[in-house]
Design a protein around this motif. Structure first.
Motif, PDB file in Angstrom:
ATOM      1  N   GLY A   1      -8.020 -11.893  -2.673  1.00  0.00           N
ATOM      2  CA  GLY A   1      -8.773 -12.184  -3.997  1.00  0.00           C
ATOM      3  C   GLY A   1      -8.068 -11.488  -5.060  1.00  0.00           C
ATOM      4  O   GLY A   1      -8.656 -11.488  -6.292  1.00  0.00           O
ATOM      5  N   MET A   2      -6.922 -11.218  -5.024  1.00  0.00           N
ATOM      6  CA  MET A   2      -6.288 -10.612  -6.052  1.00  0.00           C
ATOM      7  C   MET A   2      -4.896 -10.632  -6.008  1.00  0.00           C
ATOM      8  O   MET A   2      -4.425 -11.041  -4.756  1.00  0.00           O
ATOM      9  CB  MET A   2      -6.696  -8.991  -6.568  1.00  0.00           C
ATOM     10  N   THR A   3      -3.978 -10.607  -7.006  1.00  0.00           N
ATOM     11  CA  THR A   3      -2.736 -10.967  -6.868  1.00  0.00           C
ATOM     12  C   THR A   3      -2.190  -9.674  -6.191  1.00  0.00           C
ATOM     13  O   THR A   3      -2.762  -8.607  -6.270  1.00  0.00           O
ATOM     14  CB  THR A   3      -1.896 -11.152  -8.286  1.00  0.00           C
ATOM     15  N   PRO A   4      -0.883  -9.739  -5.578  1.00  0.00           N
ATOM     16  CA  PRO A   4      -0.030  -8.575  -4.879  1.00  0.00           C
ATOM     17  C   PRO A   4      -0.014  -7.502  -5.998  1.00  0.00           C
ATOM     18  O   PRO A   4      -0.237  -6.192  -5.358  1.00  0.00           O
ATOM     19  CB  PRO A   4       1.177  -9.089  -4.486  1.00  0.00           C
TER      20      PRO A   4
ATOM     21  N   GLN B   1      -1.709  -2.003  -7.433  1.00  0.00           N
ATOM     22  CA  GLN B   1      -2.253  -1.219  -8.375  1.00  0.00           C
ATOM     23  C   GLN B   1      -3.607  -0.374  -8.087  1.00  0.00           C
ATOM     24  O   GLN B   1      -3.934   0.759  -8.215  1.00  0.00           O
ATOM     25  CB  GLN B   1      -2.290  -1.861  -9.697  1.00  0.00           C
ATOM     26  N   HIS B   2      -4.333  -1.229  -7.306  1.00  0.00           N
ATOM     27  CA  HIS B   2      -5.594  -0.833  -6.804  1.00  0.00           C
ATOM     28  C   HIS B   2      -5.351   0.436  -5.973  1.00  0.00           C
ATOM     29  O   HIS B   2      -6.104   1.540  -5.844  1.00  0.00           O
ATOM     30  CB  HIS B   2      -6.192  -1.689  -6.000  1.00  0.00           C
ATOM     31  N   PHE B   3      -4.213   0.598  -5.237  1.00  0.00           N
ATOM     32  CA  PHE B   3      -3.875   1.559  -4.127  1.00  0.00           C
ATOM     33  C   PHE B   3      -3.249   2.747  -4.643  1.00  0.00           C
ATOM     34  O   PHE B   3      -3.526   3.934  -4.469  1.00  0.00           O
ATOM     35  CB  PHE B   3      -3.380   1.068  -2.919  1.00  0.00           C
TER      36      PHE B   3
ATOM     37  N   GLU C   1       0.881  -1.297  -0.165  1.00  0.00           N
ATOM     38  CA  GLU C   1       0.051  -0.087   0.049  1.00  0.00           C
ATOM     39  C   GLU C   1       0.694   1.306  -0.061  1.00  0.00           C
ATOM     40  O   GLU C   1       0.349   2.304  -0.427  1.00  0.00           O
ATOM     41  CB  GLU C   1      -1.040   0.107   1.143  1.00  0.00           C
ATOM     42  N   THR C   2       2.216   1.200   0.585  1.00  0.00           N
ATOM     43  CA  THR C   2       2.793   2.229   0.475  1.00  0.00           C
ATOM     44  C   THR C   2       3.803   2.653  -0.713  1.00  0.00           C
ATOM     45  O   THR C   2       4.437   3.594  -0.741  1.00  0.00           O
ATOM     46  CB  THR C   2       3.970   2.206   1.553  1.00  0.00           C
TER      47      THR C   2
END
Length: 276
Positions: A263-266, A271-273, A234-235
């Motif tokens: 529920g998703m790859t690392p 990328q989501h964050f 996340e950082t």
């Protein structure tokens, strides 16, 4: 066509007298023989025909075959297609203490009544253990925890297993062990080291820990590492650094552990964050 018979053995580097066999049989037949170990087999493809305990048996894909120590048996492929199976050999000296801890009252000279079993949980533990040996896992704690879960499932099916309530003083001791795990999260820890923090024998500790926290100590450590790795993702910390900083052997290993939790790859999670 040339017969294709393959036999690949893998021996645990941490647990004495625990061995896995990956086999493919085309035209080979085993003569009558017996092992001093417990033998747990999973038929993967084809059909496995054999005599044991005075009877003829046919094992189809998914079935578990069990030979108790000293039980005479033979074996061969029962169809034209190649027979594929995995076998796990566990000496009574390794299995009996775990069976006793899991609740089997007469663990010494314990015998499993059924030759063929269809149990999804036991099958998965056998295959998991065999895979750890084949991959030459250097994690003793993981092997011990997986073998205990196998023993616990046997106890559930054939022994006196029951999820006893944990008494208060054990709660406190387990919390000491948990705190030790958190304080040494990035180090390799053995079951002996962790159980010492709770002043319990390692297999008794393993059972109490799983009852208290719902997972084995090894699973708990992996879960904690995943949570710490998630925070690092996340950082914006580089994914390659996160993989190794938090104790995963490679990205594939990290993916296999991370995705069932989030529920998703690392990479997708990061990328989501922080965006693409």
């Amino acid at each position: 066509m040339k017969p294709d018979n393959q036999f690949q053995f893998a021996k645990s580097q941490h647990l004495e007298q625990v061995t896995a066999l990956r086999a493919q049989i085309d035209d080979f037949s085993y003569g009558k023989h017996a092992h001093e170990e417990f033998s747990f087999g999973v038929t993967l493809a084809g059909r496995q025909d054999f005599f044991s305990s005075g009877a003829f048996h046919r094992s189809l894909p998914g079935n578990i075959i069990v030979f108790n120590p000293g039980e005479v048996h033979d074996g061969h492929s029962g169809v034209d297609d190649a027979l594929r199976y995995r076998m796990l050999y566990i000496h009574p000296d390794q299995l009996e203490p775990m069976l006793a801890t899991a609740g089997v009252k007469q663990s010494r000279d314990f015998r499993i009544a059924d030759t063929l079993i269809n149990d999804a949980q036991l099958r998965q533990h056998i295959l998991n253990m065999a895979l750890l040996l084949e991959d030459e896992s250097d994690n003793k704690l993981q092997q011990e925890c997986e073998l205990y879960q196998l023993a616990a499932r046997i106890a559930q099916c054939y022994g006196e297993y029951s999820p006893d309530r944990v008494v208060r003083n054990v709660d406190r001791l387990l919390l000491q062990a948990r705190d030790y795990i958190h304080a040494n999260l990035m180090d390799e820890m053995s079951l002996d080291e962790i159980s010492e923090q709770a002043n319990l024998s390692k297999y008794h500790f393993l059972r109490m820990f799983r009852q208290q926290f719902g997972i084995t100590p090894h699973q708990y450590i992996i879960n904690c590492r995943i949570n710490k790795a998630r925070e690092a993702l996340e950082t914006g910390q580089p994914l390659e650094d996160v993989v190794f900083d938090y104790g995963f052997s490679d990205l594939s290993h990290f993916n296999r552990r991370f995705k069932p939790t989030y529920g998703m790859t690392p990479r997708q999670y990061q990328q989501h964050f922080i965006g693409k």
